[in-house]
Design a protein around this motif. Sequence first.
Motif, PDB file in Angstrom:
ATOM      1  N   CYS A 274      -5.165   6.084 -14.397  1.00  0.00           N
ATOM      2  CA  CYS A 274      -4.882   7.511 -13.677  1.00  0.00           C
ATOM      3  C   CYS A 274      -5.711   8.347 -14.371  1.00  0.00           C
ATOM      4  O   CYS A 274      -6.234   8.016 -15.329  1.00  0.00           O
ATOM      5  CB  CYS A 274      -3.245   7.515 -14.287  1.00  0.00           C
TER       6      CYS A 274
ATOM      7  N   ILE B 298       3.433  11.570  -3.563  1.00  0.00           N
ATOM      8  CA  ILE B 298       2.887  12.809  -4.522  1.00  0.00           C
ATOM      9  C   ILE B 298       4.132  12.857  -5.457  1.00  0.00           C
ATOM     10  O   ILE B 298       5.276  12.991  -4.931  1.00  0.00           O
ATOM     11  CB  ILE B 298       2.656  14.044  -3.522  1.00  0.00           C
TER      12      ILE B 298
ATOM     13  N   ARG C  46      -1.244  13.290  -6.803  1.00  0.00           N
ATOM     14  CA  ARG C  46      -1.308  12.085  -5.798  1.00  0.00           C
ATOM     15  C   ARG C  46      -1.350  10.702  -6.330  1.00  0.00           C
ATOM     16  O   ARG C  46      -2.213  10.448  -7.253  1.00  0.00           O
ATOM     17  CB  ARG C  46      -2.314  12.309  -4.818  1.00  0.00           C
ATOM     18  N   TYR C  47      -0.485   9.726  -6.046  1.00  0.00           N
ATOM     19  CA  TYR C  47      -0.737   8.418  -6.386  1.00  0.00           C
ATOM     20  C   TYR C  47      -0.989   7.449  -5.204  1.00  0.00           C
ATOM     21  O   TYR C  47      -0.110   7.580  -4.293  1.00  0.00           O
ATOM     22  CB  TYR C  47       0.526   7.721  -7.023  1.00  0.00           C
ATOM     23  N   TYR C  48      -1.836   6.542  -5.419  1.00  0.00           N
ATOM     24  CA  TYR C  48      -2.269   5.771  -3.939  1.00  0.00           C
ATOM     25  C   TYR C  48      -2.655   4.422  -4.506  1.00  0.00           C
ATOM     26  O   TYR C  48      -3.329   4.300  -5.743  1.00  0.00           O
ATOM     27  CB  TYR C  48      -3.149   6.225  -3.056  1.00  0.00           C
ATOM     28  N   SER C  49      -2.690   3.595  -3.574  1.00  0.00           N
ATOM     29  CA  SER C  49      -3.257   2.080  -3.978  1.00  0.00           C
ATOM     30  C   SER C  49      -3.157   1.374  -2.545  1.00  0.00           C
ATOM     31  O   SER C  49      -2.439   1.575  -1.857  1.00  0.00           O
ATOM     32  CB  SER C  49      -2.385   1.312  -4.972  1.00  0.00           C
ATOM     33  N   ASP C  50      -4.086   0.297  -2.560  1.00  0.00           N
ATOM     34  CA  ASP C  50      -4.107  -0.341  -1.573  1.00  0.00           C
ATOM     35  C   ASP C  50      -3.158  -1.369  -1.530  1.00  0.00           C
ATOM     36  O   ASP C  50      -2.949  -2.476  -0.786  1.00  0.00           O
ATOM     37  CB  ASP C  50      -5.380  -1.105  -1.356  1.00  0.00           C
TER      38      ASP C  50
ATOM     39  N   PRO D 220       0.756  -1.103  -0.078  1.00  0.00           N
ATOM     40  CA  PRO D 220       0.042  -0.083   0.172  1.00  0.00           C
ATOM     41  C   PRO D 220       0.673   1.264   0.041  1.00  0.00           C
ATOM     42  O   PRO D 220       1.965   1.185   0.685  1.00  0.00           O
ATOM     43  CB  PRO D 220      -0.933  -0.167   1.188  1.00  0.00           C
ATOM     44  N   PHE D 221       0.627   2.063  -0.821  1.00  0.00           N
ATOM     45  CA  PHE D 221       1.239   3.321  -0.787  1.00  0.00           C
ATOM     46  C   PHE D 221       0.421   4.713  -1.262  1.00  0.00           C
ATOM     47  O   PHE D 221      -0.737   4.593  -1.463  1.00  0.00           O
ATOM     48  CB  PHE D 221       2.496   3.212  -2.199  1.00  0.00           C
ATOM     49  N   ASN D 222       1.111   5.827  -0.909  1.00  0.00           N
ATOM     50  CA  ASN D 222       0.467   7.018  -0.950  1.00  0.00           C
ATOM     51  C   ASN D 222       1.469   8.113  -1.099  1.00  0.00           C
ATOM     52  O   ASN D 222       1.889   8.409  -0.285  1.00  0.00           O
ATOM     53  CB  ASN D 222      -0.236   7.596   0.123  1.00  0.00           C
TER      54      ASN D 222
END
Length: 95
Positions: free
Chosen positions: A36, A13, A18-22, A9-11
């Motif tokens: 995206c 910038i 902002r890029y995020y994923s579980d 999991p990431f968050n």
Amino acid sequence: MSVVLEAEPFNIIIQDKRYYSDGFKIKQKEIIHLSCQSDFNAQNLLYLIAGLHLERNLTSPNNDESKIERQNVEIPKENLSFIKFDGSNLYDISK
């Protein structure tokens, strides 16, 4: 099939995006779909995941959005420790 690429999991910038994923795992011979808000954002994330982020400059619109200029974007390697390739960190964070 074995896991080739794994993202915990990431968050993060990158250039005010902002890029995020579980998190996700990619196994051998699997096809994935990356979503995206724009092709530009997807390209940045793909270069990051491919381990090429530090090899090139990212391209982004100038303030008036009519010109393209190259900008160096620095992301500390420690912030990229969520990407694992073949079970190991893609980016060497030991230094």
